[in-house]
Scaffold this motif. Structure first.
Motif, PDB file in Angstrom:
ATOM      1  N   VAL A 276       0.770  -1.177  -0.222  1.00  0.00           N
ATOM      2  CA  VAL A 276      -0.130   0.092  -0.036  1.00  0.00           C
ATOM      3  C   VAL A 276       0.976   1.117  -0.137  1.00  0.00           C
ATOM      4  O   VAL A 276       1.704   1.462   0.759  1.00  0.00           O
ATOM      5  N   LEU A 277       0.478   2.210  -0.979  1.00  0.00           N
ATOM      6  CA  LEU A 277       1.345   3.379  -1.210  1.00  0.00           C
ATOM      7  C   LEU A 277       0.679   4.657  -0.201  1.00  0.00           C
ATOM      8  O   LEU A 277      -0.720   4.435  -0.270  1.00  0.00           O
ATOM      9  N   THR A 278       1.198   4.998   0.963  1.00  0.00           N
ATOM     10  CA  THR A 278       0.663   5.867   1.681  1.00  0.00           C
ATOM     11  C   THR A 278       1.303   7.285   1.620  1.00  0.00           C
ATOM     12  O   THR A 278       2.470   7.286   1.526  1.00  0.00           O
ATOM     13  N   ILE A 279       0.501   8.334   1.415  1.00  0.00           N
ATOM     14  CA  ILE A 279       1.030   9.743   1.317  1.00  0.00           C
ATOM     15  C   ILE A 279       0.746  10.416   2.782  1.00  0.00           C
ATOM     16  O   ILE A 279      -0.667  10.242   2.914  1.00  0.00           O
ATOM     17  N   ALA A 280       1.629  10.725   3.687  1.00  0.00           N
ATOM     18  CA  ALA A 280       1.102  11.236   4.841  1.00  0.00           C
ATOM     19  C   ALA A 280       1.708  12.667   5.500  1.00  0.00           C
ATOM     20  O   ALA A 280       3.032  12.992   4.880  1.00  0.00           O
ATOM     21  N   ASP A 281       1.058  13.155   6.493  1.00  0.00           N
ATOM     22  CA  ASP A 281       1.954  14.299   7.216  1.00  0.00           C
ATOM     23  C   ASP A 281       3.236  13.938   7.803  1.00  0.00           C
ATOM     24  O   ASP A 281       2.952  13.072   8.852  1.00  0.00           O
ATOM     25  N   ARG A 282       4.177  14.307   7.400  1.00  0.00           N
ATOM     26  CA  ARG A 282       5.659  13.774   8.062  1.00  0.00           C
ATOM     27  C   ARG A 282       5.668  14.030   9.682  1.00  0.00           C
ATOM     28  O   ARG A 282       5.981  13.352  10.379  1.00  0.00           O
ATOM     29  N   GLU A 283       5.009  15.314  10.136  1.00  0.00           N
ATOM     30  CA  GLU A 283       5.198  15.388  11.400  1.00  0.00           C
ATOM     31  C   GLU A 283       3.979  14.784  12.375  1.00  0.00           C
ATOM     32  O   GLU A 283       4.441  14.409  13.360  1.00  0.00           O
ATOM     33  N   THR A 284       2.759  14.866  11.901  1.00  0.00           N
ATOM     34  CA  THR A 284       1.813  14.256  12.608  1.00  0.00           C
ATOM     35  C   THR A 284       1.502  12.725  12.325  1.00  0.00           C
ATOM     36  O   THR A 284       0.940  12.012  13.340  1.00  0.00           O
ATOM     37  N   GLY A 285       1.958  12.082  11.200  1.00  0.00           N
ATOM     38  CA  GLY A 285       1.752  10.935  10.761  1.00  0.00           C
ATOM     39  C   GLY A 285       0.592  10.811  10.242  1.00  0.00           C
ATOM     40  O   GLY A 285       0.051   9.295   9.682  1.00  0.00           O
ATOM     41  N   ASP A 286      -0.488  11.588  10.022  1.00  0.00           N
ATOM     42  CA  ASP A 286      -1.872  11.332   9.674  1.00  0.00           C
ATOM     43  C   ASP A 286      -1.461  11.189   8.082  1.00  0.00           C
ATOM     44  O   ASP A 286      -1.079  11.885   7.455  1.00  0.00           O
ATOM     45  N   GLU A 287      -2.548  10.333   7.695  1.00  0.00           N
ATOM     46  CA  GLU A 287      -2.782   9.629   6.362  1.00  0.00           C
ATOM     47  C   GLU A 287      -3.395  10.815   5.479  1.00  0.00           C
ATOM     48  O   GLU A 287      -4.585  11.203   5.966  1.00  0.00           O
ATOM     49  N   LEU A 288      -2.948  11.293   4.429  1.00  0.00           N
ATOM     50  CA  LEU A 288      -3.348  11.981   3.349  1.00  0.00           C
ATOM     51  C   LEU A 288      -4.002  11.169   2.359  1.00  0.00           C
ATOM     52  O   LEU A 288      -5.246  11.567   1.832  1.00  0.00           O
ATOM     53  N   HIS A 289      -3.426  10.255   1.787  1.00  0.00           N
ATOM     54  CA  HIS A 289      -3.906   9.417   0.755  1.00  0.00           C
ATOM     55  C   HIS A 289      -3.613   7.989   0.980  1.00  0.00           C
ATOM     56  O   HIS A 289      -2.373   7.919   1.438  1.00  0.00           O
ATOM     57  N   ARG A 290      -4.159   6.935   0.329  1.00  0.00           N
ATOM     58  CA  ARG A 290      -3.681   5.521   0.554  1.00  0.00           C
ATOM     59  C   ARG A 290      -4.119   4.776  -0.470  1.00  0.00           C
ATOM     60  O   ARG A 290      -5.289   4.764  -0.783  1.00  0.00           O
TER      61      ARG A 290
END
Length: 152
Positions: free
Chosen positions: A119-133
């Motif tokens: 699974v490719l995940t794009i996330a906020d680097r500081e919070t770890g919140d997933e933006l896209h998966r």
């Protein structure tokens, strides 16, 4: 190389990152990411501050039985290292490869699933919140982000 050119980092097959004084040519720090030398270190990227380094490696885990019945005692991880202090700051386990956007706000990484899908995940680097998966359906060996960070 760090942004200022003062440090160079190398990753070995023995689980170590060596941070070099690039001007003098000698090691400044050695950081063992995988005790016992069980994992190759690759995909090393200095962050803009020239101090933190992000890389991929194998790290030890409690024994895990895979769906195929194999037992494994390590997994891929993305590790952030403080190159001045020579210590590990954070680890994201079961992650295969990564890329960091030029503004360092987002990170793309590939997560290994138990059934060998990824699974490719794009996330906020500081919070770890997933933006896209996105389930990519194939084995991914490298990830790159466009200069503006808008495309993978």
């Amino acid at each position: 190389f760090s942004a200022d050119g003062a440090r160079l980092a190398t990753g070995g097959q023995d689980g170590r990152v060596i941070v070099w004084n690039a001007c003098a040519g000698f090691p400044a720090h050695t950081v063992m990411l995988c005790p016992g030398g069980a994992g190759e270190v690759d995909n090393l990227v200095f962050l803009k501050d020239g101090v933190r380094l992000v890389c991929s490696t194998w790290v030890p885990t409690a024994p895990i039985v895979t769906p195929g019945g194999l037992e494994r005692t390590c997994c891929r991880a993305i590790v952030e290292v403080d190159t001045r202090a020579g210590k590990v700051l954070s680890r994201l386990t079961d992650m295969r490869c990564h890329a960091i956007s030029p503004d360092e706000r987002t990170m793309a990484y590939v997560e290994e699933q138990g059934d060998a899908s990824q699974v490719l995940t794009i996330a906020d680097r500081e919070t770890g919140d997933e933006l896209h998966r996105v389930d990519v359906g194939v084995r991914v060996s490298h990830v790159a982000l466009s200069r503006g960070g808008g495309a993978v």
